[in-house]
Design an enzyme around this catalytic site. Structure first.
Site, PDB file in Angstrom:
ATOM      1  N   ARG A  31      -2.563  65.841  11.450  1.00 34.21           N
ATOM      2  CA  ARG A  31      -2.716  64.675  12.318  1.00 34.21           C
ATOM      3  C   ARG A  31      -1.442  63.840  12.420  1.00 34.21           C
ATOM      4  NH1 ARG A  31      -7.925  62.642   9.133  1.00 34.21           N
ATOM      5  NH2 ARG A  31      -6.581  63.463   7.501  1.00 34.21           N
ATOM      6  N   ASP A 169      -7.378  81.213  -6.026  1.00 30.53           N
ATOM      7  CA  ASP A 169      -7.335  80.515  -7.308  1.00 30.53           C
ATOM      8  C   ASP A 169      -5.951  80.789  -7.867  1.00 30.53           C
ATOM      9  OD1 ASP A 169      -7.411  79.710  -9.975  1.00 30.53           O
ATOM     10  OD2 ASP A 169      -9.511  80.235 -10.236  1.00 30.53           O
ATOM     11  N   HIS A 170      -5.109  79.760  -7.914  1.00 31.72           N
ATOM     12  CA  HIS A 170      -3.699  80.016  -8.228  1.00 31.72           C
ATOM     13  C   HIS A 170      -3.499  80.609  -9.613  1.00 31.72           C
ATOM     14  CE1 HIS A 170      -4.076  75.950 -10.036  1.00 31.72           C
ATOM     15  NE2 HIS A 170      -3.131  76.368 -10.855  1.00 31.72           N
ATOM     16  N   LYS A 174      -0.628  83.935 -11.632  1.00 32.36           N
ATOM     17  CA  LYS A 174       0.262  83.813 -12.782  1.00 32.36           C
ATOM     18  C   LYS A 174       0.535  85.185 -13.390  1.00 32.36           C
ATOM     19  CE  LYS A 174      -1.077  79.062 -13.870  1.00 32.36           C
ATOM     20  NZ  LYS A 174       0.253  78.470 -13.685  1.00 32.36           N
ATOM     21  N   GLU A 208      -5.149  70.330 -21.003  1.00 30.07           N
ATOM     22  CA  GLU A 208      -4.149  69.532 -20.307  1.00 30.07           C
ATOM     23  C   GLU A 208      -3.922  68.252 -21.096  1.00 30.07           C
ATOM     24  OE1 GLU A 208      -5.523  68.956 -16.318  1.00 30.07           O
ATOM     25  OE2 GLU A 208      -4.840  70.930 -15.669  1.00 30.07           O
ATOM     26  N   HIS A 232     -10.863  78.658 -12.834  1.00 33.21           N
ATOM     27  CA  HIS A 232      -9.763  79.196 -13.637  1.00 33.21           C
ATOM     28  C   HIS A 232     -10.260  79.950 -14.876  1.00 33.21           C
ATOM     29  CE1 HIS A 232      -7.425  76.883 -10.987  1.00 33.21           C
ATOM     30  NE2 HIS A 232      -7.281  75.786 -11.695  1.00 33.21           N
ATOM     31  N   LYS A 332      -9.155  67.384 -20.665  1.00 34.01           N
ATOM     32  CA  LYS A 332      -8.055  66.493 -20.315  1.00 34.01           C
ATOM     33  C   LYS A 332      -7.687  65.648 -21.530  1.00 34.01           C
ATOM     34  CE  LYS A 332      -7.797  66.895 -15.652  1.00 34.01           C
ATOM     35  NZ  LYS A 332      -6.552  67.111 -14.885  1.00 34.01           N
ATOM     36  N   LYS A 337      -0.401  70.863 -23.136  1.00 29.54           N
ATOM     37  CA  LYS A 337      -0.828  71.677 -22.011  1.00 29.54           C
ATOM     38  C   LYS A 337      -0.723  73.141 -22.416  1.00 29.54           C
ATOM     39  CE  LYS A 337       0.192  72.773 -17.170  1.00 29.54           C
ATOM     40  NZ  LYS A 337       0.913  72.373 -15.962  1.00 29.54           N
TER      41      LYS A 337
END
Length: 481
Positions: A31, A169-170, A174, A208, A232, A332, A337
Site C-alpha cells: 500500500r 518454516d524458516h 537451516k 530465546e 519449529h 522466552k 539463545k
C-alpha cells in the site's frame, strides 16, 4: 520488517552467489506510495544491513538494482491487481522472465484468501498443464488451531493446487536441520542405534534470551506453543524421529513426517499437570542485564495467562520409539539463545568401571545444535592419563563454520531458491499442518480452563521449577546447553 530484514537480503545474497538467472526481477506490491527508486533504496538498505556478506557489492548492484521495481496497491482492491498484471507483463517484456513467477505472501494469514482470489481472477495463477509456472510462498502462523488451519487450507486450495503451495518454516532452511537426514541415513554408524533398544530418552530445546521486543500484542495472541512449538519444534522432531523415506524427494520425505505426526500419543488429560508445564517469566536478569516481567511488557494484558514457556513429555507410539520419552521445551527470557536436540543413549549394562565413574557420567549424548554455532557433538567417557583408573566425560565436536569455512547460507536463501526450482522438500504439506495442530489443540483447550496451573520463572533462568520436576520424577534432568 520480514521483507527488509530477511527476504530481500536473501534474494540479494542469491544474486551475489550467482544463483539467479539473468532473466530475473523483483517486484514489490504493497500500500505504501513508493516509487521504483525508493523501493530500490529500501532493498539496498536491507541488504547493506542484514545480508550475509556486507556491505553491498557496488559492481553487482549496477546489474541487480535495475531488476527491482514496485507496484502500489491494496490487497483487497481488484482494480489494483489489474495494474499489477500489467506491471508484470511489462517486466516479462523487459526482463525476459516469460511469465514464470513466485508470489511471496509476507502478509497476515487473514489476507491470504483475498490476495489469492485476486491473483487468480487476473490469470496470474496458472492451471495445471500451463508451460509457465506460478508458485506461492505463504508465511506462518498458518492458523491458530486445528479449525482455523483447516479453514486456511480450504481457502488456499480453492485458488492453488498443492504443488503450487509452499508453506514456509524458516527452520527447515537451516543447514543443521537439512543435515539431519544426511547425518541419519548416510552414515552406517548412527541409524542402527536410532531406536528404543539403544536410546534412553530425547530432549528438544528451542530457547530465546530475548523478551517481547515490541511484539507484546502479537505474542498475547500467540504464546510460545503457537509461535515456536507447533511449527519449529515439531518440524525438528519429525525429521529427527521419522522413518527412512523411500527416496530423497519431496513427497517421500513429507509422507514419513506425516506418519510420525500420526503416531504422536495424545496428552493424558488425567495426568496433564504432570506431563505439561506452562510458565510465564517474571522480573529477573539475563546476561547481567535487568529484565522486566512478561506482564510489564508493552502490549501485554496485566492479567494475561499467555505462556512464555512450555515444557512437556510426549511419546511416539510406533515400532521404533515405543516407550522412549521425548521431552520438549521452548521459552522466552531463558539464559541463552539455542536450538538443539539431544539423544541420551542407554547406559552400558553392568559397567566394569562403576567404582571409577564420577556421578552423572556413563551416558553417551549426541547433540545436534541448530543455532547458534551450528554443529554436532558426542559425549563419551575416557580414561584420564596417569597410573590410576580415573574416568572423565569428553566431547567430540564438529562445527560447520570451522569445517567448511565461513557462515552457511541463511535459511531464507535456501528456501526461496528451492521454491524457484520447484523443490518443495523443505516446505510443509497441508496434512502436516493439521496433524501438528491436532496434537497442540489438546493443550490449548486445557489451558483455556481457569483451574490449569500457570507457573512463574525468573527471567534468566531455565524455566519453572515444575519443569525440572517433570524430568526429576523420571530420574532424569534437563541438559544445560
Amino acid at each position: 520488517d520480514l521483507t527488509r530484514r530477511k527476504l530481500l537480503p536473501a534474494i540479494y545474497s542469491l544474486a551475489r552467489d550467482r544463483l539467479l538467472p539473468e532473466q530475473f526481477a523483483v517486484v514489490g506490491y504493497a500500500r505504501r506510495p513508493y516509487t521504483d527508486e525508493t523501493f530500490r533504496e529500501r532493498v539496498h538498505e536491507g541488504a547493506d544491513n542484514y545480508a550475509r556478506r556486507k556491505p553491498v557489492d557496488a559492481q553487482l548492484w549496477e546489474r541487480f538494482g535495475p531488476s527491482i521495481s514496485y507496484c502500489q496497491g491494496n490487497f483487497g482492491d481488484a482494480e489494483d491487481y489489474v495494474r499489477l498484471r500489467e506491471h508484470l507483463e511489462k517486466v516479462d517484456a523487459e526482463r525476459g522472465t516469460r511469465g514464470n513467477r513466485v508470489f511471496y505472501l509476507a502478509t497476515p494469514p487473514s489476507s491470504f484468501a483475498t490476495i489469492l482470489k485476486n491473483l487468480r481472477e487476473q490469470g496470474l495463477l496458472y492451471d495445471e498443464g500451463d508451460e509457465r509456472h506460478s508458485r506461492v510462498i505463504v508465511e506462518k502462523p498458518f492458523g491458530r488451531n486445528l479449525e482455523t488451519a483447516r479453514e486456511l487450507n480450504t481457502a488456499v486450495s480453492t485458488y492453488l493446487r498443492e504443488d503450487q503451495t509452499y508453506r514456509i518454516d524458516h527452520y527447515l532452511g537451516k543447514e543443521t536441520v537439512q543435515n539431519i537426514l544426511v547425518f541419519r541415513f548416510a552414515n552406517g554408524i548412527f541409524e542402527p542405534l536410532w531406536n528404543r533398544q539403544h536410546i534412553d530418552h530425547v530432549q528438544l530445546t528451542v530457547a530465546e534470551n530475548i523478551g517481547m521486543e515490541g511484539r507484546g500484542k502479537f505474542f498475547e495472541e500467540a504464546g510460545i506453543l503457537r509461535d515456536i512449538i507447533q511449527n519449529h519444534l515439531f518440524q525438528i522432531l519429525s525429521l529427527m524421529a521419522m522413518e527412512p523415506p523411500v527416496a530423497m524427494e519431496a513427497n517421500a520425505i513429507r509422507d514419513e513426517k506425516v506418519k510420525l505426526l500420526q503416531a504422536l500419543r495424545p496428552v493424558d488429560q488425567e495426568g496433564f499437570e504432570n506431563q505439561v508445564i506452562r510458565g510465564q517469566y517474571v522480573e529477573g536478569s539475563v546476561g547481567g542485564t535487568e529484565a522486566a516481567g512478561y506482564l510489564d511488557e508493552p502490549g501485554v494484558d496485566p492479567d494475561s495467562k499467555t505462556e512464555t514457556y512450555t515444557g512437556f513429555k510426549m511419546f511416539i507410539d510406533n515400532w521404533r520409539w515405543a516407550g522412549v520419552p521425548f521431552y520438549l521445551r521452548a521459552g522466552k527470557r531463558l539464559p541463552k539463545k539455542v536450538a538443539e536436540f539431544a539423544i541420551h543413549f542407554k547406559r552400558a549394562p553392568n559397567p566394569l568401571f562403576r567404582n571409577h565413574l564420577p556421578q552423572g557420567t556413563n551416558q553417551n549424548i549426541l547433540v545436534v545444535r541448530v543455532q547458534p554455532d551450528e554443529g554436532i557433538s558426542i559425549t563419551f567417557d575416557s580414561k584420564v592419563p596417569g597410573p590410576s583408573m580415573q574416568i572423565h566425560p569428553l566431547n567430540m565436536e564438529f562445527r560447520y563454520g570451522e569445517a567448511f569455512g565461513g557462515a552457511p547460507p541463511e535459511a531464507y536463501e535456501r528456501l526461496i531458491l528451492d521454491c524457484m526450482l520447484g523443490d518443495s522438500t523443505l516446505f510443509i504439506r497441508n496434512d502436516e499442518i493439521e496433524l501438528a495442530w491436532k496434537w497442540c489443540d489438546d493443550l490449548l483447550d486445557r489451558w483455556a480452563q481457569p483451574e490449569t496451573s500457570l507457573h512463574t520463572y525468573k527471567a534468566g533462568s531455565w524455566g519453572p521449577d515444575a519443569s525440572d520436576e517433570l524430568l526429576r520424577r523420571d530420574g532424569r534432568r534437563w541438559r544445560r546447553p
